[in-house]
Design a protein around this motif. Structure first.
Motif, short mmCIF file in Angstrom:
data_model
loop_
_atom_site.label_atom_id
_atom_site.label_comp_id
_atom_site.label_asym_id
_atom_site.label_seq_id
_atom_site.Cartn_x
_atom_site.Cartn_y
_atom_site.Cartn_z
N GLU A 150 0.83 -1.20 0.00
CA GLU A 150 0.00 0.00 0.00
C GLU A 150 0.87 1.26 0.00
O GLU A 150 0.54 2.25 -0.67
CB GLU A 150 -0.93 -0.01 1.22
CG GLU A 150 -1.96 -1.13 1.22
CD GLU A 150 -2.84 -1.09 -0.02
OE1 GLU A 150 -3.29 0.02 -0.38
OE2 GLU A 150 -3.08 -2.15 -0.62
N LEU A 155 2.13 1.76 -3.57
CA LEU A 155 1.13 2.33 -4.47
C LEU A 155 0.98 3.83 -4.24
O LEU A 155 0.87 4.62 -5.20
CB LEU A 155 -0.21 1.62 -4.27
CG LEU A 155 -0.29 0.15 -4.70
CD1 LEU A 155 -1.66 -0.42 -4.39
CD2 LEU A 155 0.04 -0.01 -6.18
N ASP A 156 0.97 4.23 -2.97
CA ASP A 156 0.85 5.65 -2.64
C ASP A 156 2.07 6.42 -3.12
O ASP A 156 1.95 7.54 -3.66
CB ASP A 156 0.68 5.81 -1.13
CG ASP A 156 0.43 7.25 -0.73
OD1 ASP A 156 -0.60 7.81 -1.14
OD2 ASP A 156 1.27 7.81 0.00
N TYR A 157 3.27 5.82 -2.94
CA TYR A 157 4.50 6.47 -3.37
C TYR A 157 4.52 6.66 -4.88
O TYR A 157 4.94 7.72 -5.39
CB TYR A 157 5.71 5.64 -2.92
CG TYR A 157 7.04 6.29 -3.25
CD1 TYR A 157 7.61 7.21 -2.37
CD2 TYR A 157 7.70 6.00 -4.44
CE1 TYR A 157 8.82 7.83 -2.67
CE2 TYR A 157 8.91 6.60 -4.75
CZ TYR A 157 9.46 7.51 -3.86
OH TYR A 157 10.66 8.12 -4.17
N MET A 158 4.06 5.67 -5.61
CA MET A 158 4.05 5.75 -7.07
C MET A 158 3.11 6.85 -7.57
O MET A 158 3.39 7.52 -8.56
CB MET A 158 3.65 4.39 -7.66
CG MET A 158 4.69 3.30 -7.44
SD MET A 158 4.11 1.65 -7.93
CE MET A 158 4.00 1.86 -9.71
N LYS A 159 1.99 7.05 -6.86
CA LYS A 159 1.06 8.10 -7.24
C LYS A 159 1.65 9.49 -6.98
O LYS A 159 1.48 10.42 -7.78
CB LYS A 159 -0.24 7.95 -6.45
CG LYS A 159 -1.07 6.74 -6.84
CD LYS A 159 -2.29 6.62 -5.94
CE LYS A 159 -3.09 5.36 -6.27
NZ LYS A 159 -4.26 5.19 -5.35
N LYS A 160 2.37 9.60 -5.85
CA LYS A 160 2.92 10.90 -5.48
C LYS A 160 4.23 11.23 -6.19
O LYS A 160 4.62 12.39 -6.28
CB LYS A 160 3.14 10.95 -3.96
CG LYS A 160 1.85 10.91 -3.16
CD LYS A 160 2.14 10.93 -1.67
CE LYS A 160 0.86 10.92 -0.85
NZ LYS A 160 1.11 10.90 0.61
N HIS A 161 4.92 10.19 -6.66
CA HIS A 161 6.24 10.40 -7.29
C HIS A 161 6.32 9.67 -8.64
O HIS A 161 7.14 8.76 -8.83
CB HIS A 161 7.35 9.90 -6.37
CG HIS A 161 7.37 10.57 -5.04
ND1 HIS A 161 7.99 11.78 -4.83
CD2 HIS A 161 6.85 10.19 -3.84
CE1 HIS A 161 7.84 12.13 -3.55
NE2 HIS A 161 7.16 11.17 -2.94
N PRO A 162 5.49 10.08 -9.59
CA PRO A 162 5.52 9.43 -10.90
C PRO A 162 6.84 9.64 -11.64
O PRO A 162 7.15 8.93 -12.59
CB PRO A 162 4.36 10.08 -11.65
CG PRO A 162 4.18 11.41 -10.99
CD PRO A 162 4.50 11.17 -9.54
N SER A 166 10.82 3.24 -7.37
CA SER A 166 9.64 2.42 -7.04
C SER A 166 9.88 0.96 -7.39
O SER A 166 9.53 0.05 -6.62
CB SER A 166 8.41 2.94 -7.78
OG SER A 166 8.09 4.26 -7.40
#
Length: 240
Positions: free
Chosen positions: A177, A180-187, A193
């Motif tokens: 989880e 997933l949050d990190y990937m959304k905030k740091h594309p 990632s």
């Protein structure tokens, strides 16, 4: 193996057989000790930036491979020369299975060390480090206790190890989880990632290898790989 079990073997041959079987167990413990050290070294590099220990984890995996070959050769010798039966044969087969898992522990440890070399301090600025430390502590304890249970042929301890793997899987799902949050905030950081995903998978898989070895202990003692309480079926599943 008793003289009744092997009527065609002389007392001298039986003594040599016992020595060879004990040597096989000793080699397994040596290999387990090296694998445990490699994993500890890889975690020290990943979580604490200990480059010297990381170098050891990356460069000395050959020792695990060498021990695997030695154990395979001795196991083949024991089976071909003495034709062991019943419990002794299960012991040999459990050891042969266990070394495959220990070799993979070494591979995963080397992978962790190489990832640590790539991500370096970047890991410490994320939430991943705390989760990896928790996962690593649980799995490191599992690996140590698995080897101890194998020496003592302790099925009760083996089942407890299998239960502890559920904690690893739970922590893995928590990290999933976070990922997933990190990937959304740091594309803009797909490489980091991906490295974090590889780390969490490697640590979780080492826990699975400990569980496998715990099952071999049960197989060795009971003649079945199933725990008395169906622990494998009750385990929490991990996310992809």
């Amino acid at each position: 193996m008793s003289e009744k079990d092997a009527p065609n073997l002389t007392p001298h041959t039986l003594t040599r057989y016992d020595e060879d079987l004990n040597a096989l167990r000793s080699l397994l413990m040596n290999m387990g000790g090296v694998a445990e050290q490699h994993f500890g070294d890889a975690l020290a590099y990943l979580l604490d930036g200990d480059a010297e220990r990381g170098r050891v984890a990356m460069e000395q995996d050959y020792e695990i491979d060498r021990l695997e070959v030695s154990i395979d050769e001795l196991a083949i010798h024991l089976i071909a020369r003495y034709a062991p039966t019943a419990g002794d044969l299960r012991t040999i087969m459990a050891i042969v299975k266990a070394i495959t898992d220990l070799e993979r522990v070494g591979d995963k440890s080397e992978k962790l060390a190489r990832i640590a070399e790539e991500v370096g301090p970047a890991l410490q600025s994320t939430e991943f480090a705390t989760h990896f430390r928790v996962m690593g502590r649980i799995v490191k304890g599992m690996l140590h206790d698995t080897l101890d249970a194998f020496v003592r042929q302790d099925c009760v301890a083996a089942e407890e190890i299998m239960r502890r793997d559920d904690h690893v899987n739970h922590e893995y799902n928590e990290v999933h989880e976070v990922l997933l949050d990190y990937m959304k905030k740091h594309p803009e950081s797909p490489d980091l990632s991906l490295r974090m995903l590889h780390c969490m998978r490697a640590i979780e898989r080492i826990g699975d290898h400990c569980t496998n070895i715990a099952e071999y202990i049960i197989f060795q003692q009971r003649g079945t790989g199933e725990s008395s309480s169906g622990l494998r079926d009750a385990k929490e599943r991990t996310q992809i």
